[in-house]
Enzyme design. Structure first.
Site, PDB file in Angstrom:
ATOM      1  CG  ASP A 341      77.839  -3.365  23.243  1.00 63.26           C
ATOM      2  OD1 ASP A 341      78.925  -2.765  23.341  1.00 63.26           O
ATOM      3  OD2 ASP A 341      77.386  -4.064  24.169  1.00 63.26           O
ATOM      4  CG  HIS A 660      81.597  -4.406  15.819  1.00 65.77           C
ATOM      5  ND1 HIS A 660      80.801  -5.039  14.892  1.00 65.77           N
ATOM      6  CD2 HIS A 660      80.852  -4.351  16.944  1.00 65.77           C
ATOM      7  CE1 HIS A 660      79.652  -5.356  15.428  1.00 65.77           C
ATOM      8  NE2 HIS A 660      79.646  -4.948  16.678  1.00 65.77           N
ATOM      9  CG  ASP A 708      90.315  -1.779   9.605  1.00 64.49           C
ATOM     10  OD1 ASP A 708      89.490  -1.646  10.530  1.00 64.49           O
ATOM     11  OD2 ASP A 708      90.688  -0.844   8.875  1.00 64.49           O
ATOM     12  CD  GLU A 717      82.585  -4.503  20.149  1.00 60.80           C
ATOM     13  OE1 GLU A 717      82.606  -5.735  19.995  1.00 60.80           O
ATOM     14  OE2 GLU A 717      81.644  -3.900  20.700  1.00 60.80           O
TER      15      GLU A 717
HETATM   16  O1  9MR Z   1      86.269  -7.956  25.982  1.00 62.00           O
HETATM   17  C1  9MR Z   1      85.363  -9.006  26.233  1.00 62.00           C
HETATM   18  C2  9MR Z   1      86.083 -10.323  26.124  1.00 62.00           C
HETATM   19  O2  9MR Z   1      87.099 -10.409  27.099  1.00 62.00           O
HETATM   20  C3  9MR Z   1      85.094 -11.460  26.262  1.00 62.00           C
HETATM   21  O3  9MR Z   1      85.757 -12.679  26.046  1.00 62.00           O
HETATM   22  C4  9MR Z   1      83.959 -11.271  25.275  1.00 62.00           C
HETATM   23  C5  9MR Z   1      82.884 -12.339  25.383  1.00 62.00           C
HETATM   24  O4  9MR Z   1      82.187 -12.246  26.598  1.00 62.00           O
HETATM   25  O5  9MR Z   1      83.340 -10.022  25.476  1.00 62.00           O
HETATM   26  C6  9MR Z   1      84.200  -8.930  25.285  1.00 62.00           C
HETATM   27  O6  9MR Z   1      83.520  -7.772  25.574  1.00 62.00           O
HETATM   28  C7  9MR Z   1      82.495  -7.345  24.718  1.00 62.00           C
HETATM   29  C8  9MR Z   1      81.217  -7.318  25.545  1.00 62.00           C
HETATM   30  O7  9MR Z   1      80.815  -8.625  25.855  1.00 62.00           O
HETATM   31  C9  9MR Z   1      80.097  -6.537  24.890  1.00 62.00           C
HETATM   32  N1  9MR Z   1      80.524  -5.242  24.484  1.00 62.00           N
HETATM   33  C10 9MR Z   1      81.680  -5.291  23.591  1.00 62.00           C
HETATM   34  C11 9MR Z   1      82.847  -5.940  24.276  1.00 62.00           C
HETATM   35  C12 9MR Z   1      84.093  -5.916  23.405  1.00 62.00           C
HETATM   36  O8  9MR Z   1      84.025  -6.812  22.342  1.00 62.00           O
END
Ligand code: 9MR
Length: 737
Positions: A341, A660, A708, A717
């Site tokens: 993102d 992702h 994947d 991601e």
């Molecule tokens: O890595 C994060 C994970 O530990 C959390 O449970 C999740 C939900 O809040 O979010 C993950 O982080 C994401 C973040 O919220 C937004 N950018 C991408 C991150 C990786 O998926």
């Protein structure tokens, strides 16, 4: 769960794999068409198209002239609304489409009203009229569904035709079976000549099996018998292990054969780890916000600067707070995008920065590694130049003097609403917003700015001074505001990164400030923290939310004069002993065994971070078992696992490549690149929060909860905090050669 790209996609697999598995096909219910007039008989009603792009009926097809110059797929579209969807029901979504060669249609089933969630999507590349058909299972009940064909994002105008649009409910659900290749599982990259070498074979046999190690010519160079290990909890498979550690000659193209199966090839040697150490760190340059990526430095990855106040970006140069949060604006350009993102989050930036700076402090060879970045060739090691890009951003997130909450740090800055994929950073049209300050973010800045102060002193004393001043200010502000927590509800347009336990951040920040300054006040805070003597080495040692181990490891391993250091060091070794025991008990050699076998989001980074503790124990004791624990743990990430794949792009015969990301979106747009080599995928995640993973993996056992595909944001991601774990560990491994 944050409302972000909700989507799913299914390739056509079904019948054949059902037969080979010997599973009975599910009984079929009545199949019911949900789309009206999908054959465009005499009219295009009740389909709609975007204003300015009228549909014409040509040979019984609906055709449009798609305008050029739009930014996003959804800027121009054809669709039909009021399509009902029933959660849990499977649908066959099919249509015929043609378009000027090379153009892409994003065919979706989603919500016709705000927030326009996508439940299922496919983006075929068009040419002559072709029939497309996909099966997916709806995750939501709605009477306001839609099927739509999004056509935007092309610089030039083009022609598109559509026919036989159909969404049939009540079809048999698809059964997904991953292709896991040969049953002998190895580290597909490399074993160190002087390191342990273990493989895992999936088998029905319960007694020892003969195995051979073959060189690249096929010649047997070693042989032995495997060790039956029973059913492995993390995969649900009956397995045996093969120890070929006595073979110590370097070479390429080795294979292991056992039980009639031959593994994927691997090397014995250290070169791959020197390359990986560099690639894992090079990852950060192409994550940079606020700077154009130079194609001469990263062939195939050139792109315009993101979020520098050039339309359609709203820019990070003068960002307001969310309504009612503050009345000033900040220049928060720069830093790294968090993941796939375009958000920038202080707590995740914090732990990433810590880990990379820690790599610098702990692994001397990394100081000389060139990362081919714009700053390469200056007097500062490249790793520090790269981290500085993030540190400058983190410092900008601090509330200026004179404002309410001066010295505190904003938790994050990101888009007002979630955007879709693909979307290059410079094309993001969303307004950007600062979110409230938090104690956790403030202490992250205190910790890493203090750490930076001691590290950058040798290269840029003025910066070191500025960093230390910011760290002190942040620490004092956090003490004055010890309970401002980022809420779970703040997850629209960006991740929440919610955290309401900050004793660990307080401990970590005090530890870094103490190590850097030697001042009594910080020593007292460290010693007074309940976490100083607590057993903090749980299933996962540390991550963005749990940071106590970062403090503990630094107290144990970075020179300082805290009273009672012997006990601190002993605690790290005790933590490592736990991870070693976990690793030994598992036939895939993973130093991670979460409660109830529930693999966490980003589990690959947890596996790797636990190895940082093992490496710490090796430094403290010199005992070989800890070093071997790291080397064995790496095998899991690089292919010795239930899916028989490496999770690092470009490393291993079969590796993740569709992580992702909005800009490495090759899977959605062939003109965009895959993630760069050395990108780590998040990995198995038992909670499979995204609809795509849910459609494929429901009921998965731990290691199998991964796919994947770019749509699986909860398992696949890419992220800055995951690559820092890979960078740290690969540097340690390279150092062992
Ligand atoms: O890595 C994060 C994970 O530990 C959390 O449970 C999740 C939900 O809040 O979010 C993950 O982080 C994401 C973040 O919220 C937004 N950018 C991408 C991150 C990786 O998926």
């Amino acid at each position: 769960m944050p409302v972000w790209e909700r989507s799913r996609k299914i390739s056509v697999l079904a019948a054949a794999s059902l037969l080979t598995l010997g599973v009975a096909a599910p009984a079929s219910a009545d199949e019911v068409e949900q789309v009206k007039n999908g054959g465009f008989d005499g009219t295009t009603d009740p389909f709609w198209s975007t204003t300015g792009m009228p549909m014409t009926l040509t040979d019984g097809q609906a055709c449009v002239d798609v305008p050029g110059g739009t930014a996003n797929r959804w800027d121009v579209a054809i669709g039909q609304n009021d399509v009902p969807l029933v959660a849990g029901q499977s649908y066959r979504f099919s249509f015929d489409a043609s378009g000027d060669a090379g153009h892409v249609v994003r065919a979706i089933t989603g919500l016709a009203v705000a927030p326009y969630d996508t439940y299922f999507e496919q983006s075929p590349v068009l040419g002559d009229l072709t029939h497309y058909s996909y099966t997916f299972t709806a995750s939501t009940d709605t009477a306001q569904g839609q099927v739509a064909f999004q056509l935007g994002g092309s610089p030039d105008p083009w022609h598109f035709c559509l026919d036989n649009v159909s969404l049939v409910g009540g079809v048999p659900p698809e059964v997904y079976v991953p292709d896991t290749g040969p049953r002998v599982r190895v580290n597909q990259v490399a074993y160190l000549p002087n390191g342990p070498k273990t493989a895992t074979v999936v088998t029905t046999a319960t007694t020892a099996l003969p195995w051979t190690l073959n060189d690249r010519t096929g010649k047997i160079v070693a042989r032995g018998s495997s060790v039956p290990r029973g059913v492995d909890v993390s995969s649900g498979q009956n397995v045996q292990t093969i120890d070929f550690g006595r073979y110590a000659k370097a070479g390429t193209g080795f294979t292991i054969t056992a039980d009639g199966e031959t593994s994927r090839p691997f090397d014995i040697g250290a070169d791959a780890y020197r390359a990986l150490r560099a690639d894992a760190l090079k990852f950060y340059y192409t994550q940079r916000s606020g700077i154009a990526i130079d194609g001469a430095l990263r062939p195939g990855y050139a792109r315009a600067a993101g979020h520098v106040d050039v339309a359609p970006n709203q820019g990070d140069g003068n960002v307001p707070c969310q309504a009612g949060v503050c009345d000033y604006r900040l220049d928060v350009r720069g830093g790294w995008y968090d993941a796939g993102d375009h958000g920038k989050y202080v707590v995740n930036g914090g732990i990433t920065t810590w880990e990379l700076l820690n790599e610098y402090e702990r692994s001397h060879a990394v100081r000389k590694v060139s990362l081919t970045i714009p700053e390469s060739g200056d007097k500062t090691p490249d790793i520090l130049d790269e981290v500085r890009w993030e540190l400058e951003f983190l410092l900008k997130m601090q509330v200026p003097a004179g404002e309410t909450y001066a010295g505190m740090v904003h938790h994050k800055i990101h888009d007002q609403a979630w955007t879709g994929l693909p979307l290059l950073p410079d094309q993001d049209p969303q307004p950007r917003e600062l979110h409230p300050v938090s104690t956790a973010a403030t202490l992250n800045l205190a910790a890493v700015a203090a750490q930076a102060a001691r590290i950058y002193r040798a290269y840029d004393p003025a910066f070191a001074k500025r960093a230390l001043a910011a760290a002190r200010t942040a620490y004092a502000a956090a003490k004055a505001n010890p309970a401002l927590y980022a809420p779970e509800s703040d997850g629209v347009g960006g991740g929440a990164y919610n955290d309401s336990t900050v004793t660990d951040e307080f401990y970590w920040a005090a530890a870094e400030l103490y190590i850097t300054t030697g001042e009594k006040q910080f020593a007292s805070d460290v010693l007074a923290s309940p976490l100083h003597t607590a057993d903090i080495f749980g299933a996962g040692a540390f991550d963005w939310a749990a940071t106590a181990a970062a403090g503990r490891l630094d107290l144990a391993l970075i020179p300082n004069r805290l009273p009672g250091l012997a006990a601190v060091r002993k605690s790290v070794v005790a933590g490592a002993d736990k991870y070693l025991a976990v690793q030994k008990a598992q036939a895939y050699g993973i130093p991670y065994a979460p409660a109830n076998n529930m693999y966490d989001w980003g589990s690959n980074s947890i596996v790797l971070n636990n190895m940082v503790v093992l490496a710490g124990a090796y430094t403290l004791t010199g005992a070989r078992q800890y070093r071997d624990g790291v080397l064995t743990g790496v095998d899991y990430v690089l292919g010795r696992n239930a899916l028989n794949q490496s999770y690092v792009t470009g490393y291993g015969e079969v590796s993740s490549q569709n992580e992702h990301s909005r800009w490495y979106a090759h899977e959605l747009d062939p003109a965009l690149p895959h993630p760069p080599n050395g990108t780590l995928a998040g990995g198995a995640n038992s909670s499979i929060q995204d609809p795509y993973a849910q459609s494929k993996l429901t009921g998965c056992v731990a290691q199998f909860c991964y796919i994947d595909d770019i749509q699986s944001w909860s398992t696949n991601e890419e992220a800055i905090n995951w690559n820092s774990a890979l960078a740290w560990v690969s540097s340690f491994v390279a150092d062992q050669a």
